[in-house]
Design an enzyme around this catalytic site. Structure first.
Site, PDB file in Angstrom:
ATOM      1  N   HIS A 136      -9.124   2.918  -8.247  1.00 48.88           N
ATOM      2  CA  HIS A 136      -9.131   4.020  -8.954  1.00 48.88           C
ATOM      3  C   HIS A 136      -7.522   4.370  -9.608  1.00 48.88           C
ATOM      4  O   HIS A 136      -7.433   4.466 -10.938  1.00 48.88           O
ATOM      5  CB  HIS A 136      -9.369   5.284  -8.311  1.00 48.88           C
ATOM      6  CG  HIS A 136      -9.567   6.851  -9.291  1.00 48.88           C
ATOM      7  ND1 HIS A 136     -10.555   6.762  -9.848  1.00 48.88           N
ATOM      8  CD2 HIS A 136      -8.356   7.457  -9.570  1.00 48.88           C
ATOM      9  CE1 HIS A 136     -10.313   7.988 -10.658  1.00 48.88           C
ATOM     10  NE2 HIS A 136      -8.924   8.302 -10.314  1.00 48.88           N
ATOM     11  N   GLU A 137      -6.588   3.992  -8.916  1.00 50.87           N
ATOM     12  CA  GLU A 137      -5.315   4.571  -9.102  1.00 50.87           C
ATOM     13  C   GLU A 137      -4.616   3.288  -9.587  1.00 50.87           C
ATOM     14  O   GLU A 137      -3.910   3.334 -10.473  1.00 50.87           O
ATOM     15  CB  GLU A 137      -4.424   4.757  -7.877  1.00 50.87           C
ATOM     16  CG  GLU A 137      -4.648   5.944  -7.182  1.00 50.87           C
ATOM     17  CD  GLU A 137      -4.905   7.406  -7.891  1.00 50.87           C
ATOM     18  OE1 GLU A 137      -4.087   7.284  -8.964  1.00 50.87           O
ATOM     19  OE2 GLU A 137      -5.633   8.191  -7.503  1.00 50.87           O
ATOM     20  N   HIS A 149      -5.239   3.694 -13.471  1.00 45.20           N
ATOM     21  CA  HIS A 149      -4.343   4.493 -13.787  1.00 45.20           C
ATOM     22  C   HIS A 149      -2.997   3.928 -14.303  1.00 45.20           C
ATOM     23  O   HIS A 149      -2.168   3.782 -15.237  1.00 45.20           O
ATOM     24  CB  HIS A 149      -4.061   5.696 -13.087  1.00 45.20           C
ATOM     25  CG  HIS A 149      -5.081   6.864 -13.092  1.00 45.20           C
ATOM     26  ND1 HIS A 149      -5.759   7.421 -14.243  1.00 45.20           N
ATOM     27  CD2 HIS A 149      -5.629   7.252 -12.117  1.00 45.20           C
ATOM     28  CE1 HIS A 149      -6.592   8.044 -13.868  1.00 45.20           C
ATOM     29  NE2 HIS A 149      -6.790   8.186 -12.527  1.00 45.20           N
TER      30      HIS A 149
END
Length: 419
Positions: A18-19, A22
């Protein structure tokens, strides 16, 4: 211990990807990423590479990517503030000391008159002889304060300087990478374990059942029911359920030969609904095929996304209550149960959790990725961004509410599993 390890690996992997979404799209947009963190709370491991600090933190319940320009990240030097600076060979400031007790003999002390460490990159102030001097600040200058080092972030490296599309993509990429991770997990399951063929092959016949009375046997491959070809197990079960107490002619393949059987499904009643049942069990044969594995990965990802959205709809309409939600404790207990079924069951569970994490983060709630995307939508409609302080207050309230919800869900989990 095995459950703890499995939980940390699964949850850590979901947060990492997920990170990573980003992080990669922020870097692609030219945004400075100050920190890439897995976990929350105090640091247990830290490694700085170029402008980013990579950390692992003690609580495995989340993570974050801290981008320059977010959350009042920039430093402002007010008039009258005394700073120490070191110049490089181009007479540009490369080091800024906010501490007053700097002992380095190369430090020049200035009483700030005006400064801009974001756009114009300069510091103007009075030196120790009372002269007004002005120095340009290097784009790679470092600020030192109380033992901490922070790179300055020129405005073109800050989050807010980027186009609306680039900012939105940097935020959306987190959930997107959760969906991509789920697809690749399902793909791996298909390649390594096999893909269910869904063919209507009987695994077991229950004794004293209509199927047993009709002479059905384990291994029978159902070909037709009342002259209608049966392509999948779902077609077969739907036909049986639609014909309670009706005599059905079935053709099954047994040891390479066709056998005709007659069966009368037993009528069952559940929640006021009548349906037929003949008493057979099913386990789909598995097949390994690379092309079908890709289709399987996409189909499973879409299917679970649809299922989770349906559950969210039930939550909104009141058909699903908050008591049924699970937090970290519930996920841990579910992981413990799934682990008993083997590595492929754990992989499937990880894929489902990854999809769930992606969808939850896309909900248009403050402090979540979806909440931030909602503010970007407002900006697109208005033609200008929402005031940063107002947006920050909304996200702060959202974080508080989410923490309360997490406490409620965790308490429900503890009561459900330990009392």
């Amino acid at each position: 211990m095995e459950t703890v390890i499995a939980f940390i690996i699964i949850f850590g992997s979901l947060v990492f990807f997920h990170e990573l979404g980003h992080f990669l799209f922020a870097k692609k947009a030219g945004i400075m990423v100050r920190e890439f963190a897995i976990g929350m709370g105090p640091k247990i491991l830290a490694l700085r590479k170029k402008e980013t600090l990579y950390t692992i933190r003690i609580l495995p319940i989340g993570g974050y990517v801290r981008m320059a320009g977010e959350d009042f990240d920039t430093v402002e030097l007010q008039p009258g503030y005394r700073v120490g600076v070191i110049l490089n060979n181009n007479d540009e400031i490369e080091k800024i000391y906010l501490n007053r007790d700097v002992s380095n003999p190369n430090v020049l002390f200035l009483e700030t008159e005006s400064a801009d460490l974001s756009k114009d990159l300069f510091i103007e102030g009075y030196d120790e002889d009372g002269n007004l001097v002005r120095y340009n600040v290097s784009r790679n200058a470092v600020i030192y304060e109380k033992g901490q080092e922070t790179l300055i972030a020129p405005y073109d490296r800050q989050f807010d300087s980027k186009s609306l599309g680039s900012r939105a993509m940097a935020i959306f990429a987190g959930p997107l990478f959760n969906f991509i991770l789920a697809f690749f997990i399902f793909l791996a399951i298909g390649l390594l374990h096999g893909i269910p063929t869904n063919e209507p092959i009987i695994k077991e016949v229950i004794s004293d059942s209509p199927a047993y009375a009709a002479g059905m046997e384990a291994g029978d491959f159902v070909k037709e029911v009342d002259g209608k070809p049966m392509e999948t197990w779902q077609e077969f079960t739907e036909t049986i359920q639609a014909n309670p107490e009706n005599r059905l002619q079935m053709k099954v393949e047994r040891n390479g030969e066709m056998v005709t059987l007659a069966v009368v499904p037993e009528k069952m009643v559940e929640a006021g609904r009548e349906y037929g049942q003949i008493g057979v069990m099913y386990e789909s044969p598995l097949e390994k095929n690379a092309l079908k594995a890709f289709a399987f990965g996409a189909e499973q990802t879409y299917s679970w996304m649809k299922r989770i959205f349906e559950l969210l709809g039930m939550l909104v309409t009141g058909k699903f209550t908050i008591d049924a939600l699970s937090g970290p404790v519930g996920i841990y207990k579910a992981t413990e149960e799934v682990a008993q079924w083997g590595v492929f069951s754990l992989m499937n569970w990880a894929a489902v959790l990854s999809i769930n994490l992606g969808i939850m983060n896309l909900l248009p709630l403050p402090a979540l990725d979806g909440g931030r995307l909602l503010f970007f939508a407002f900006e697109g409609v208005r033609g200008k961004p929402v005031d940063k302080q107002k947006e920050g207050m909304v996200h702060f309230v959202g974080i508080m509410l989410l923490m309360v919800l997490m406490l409620i869900v965790t308490w429900n989990d503890i009561q459900r599993f330990f009392f």
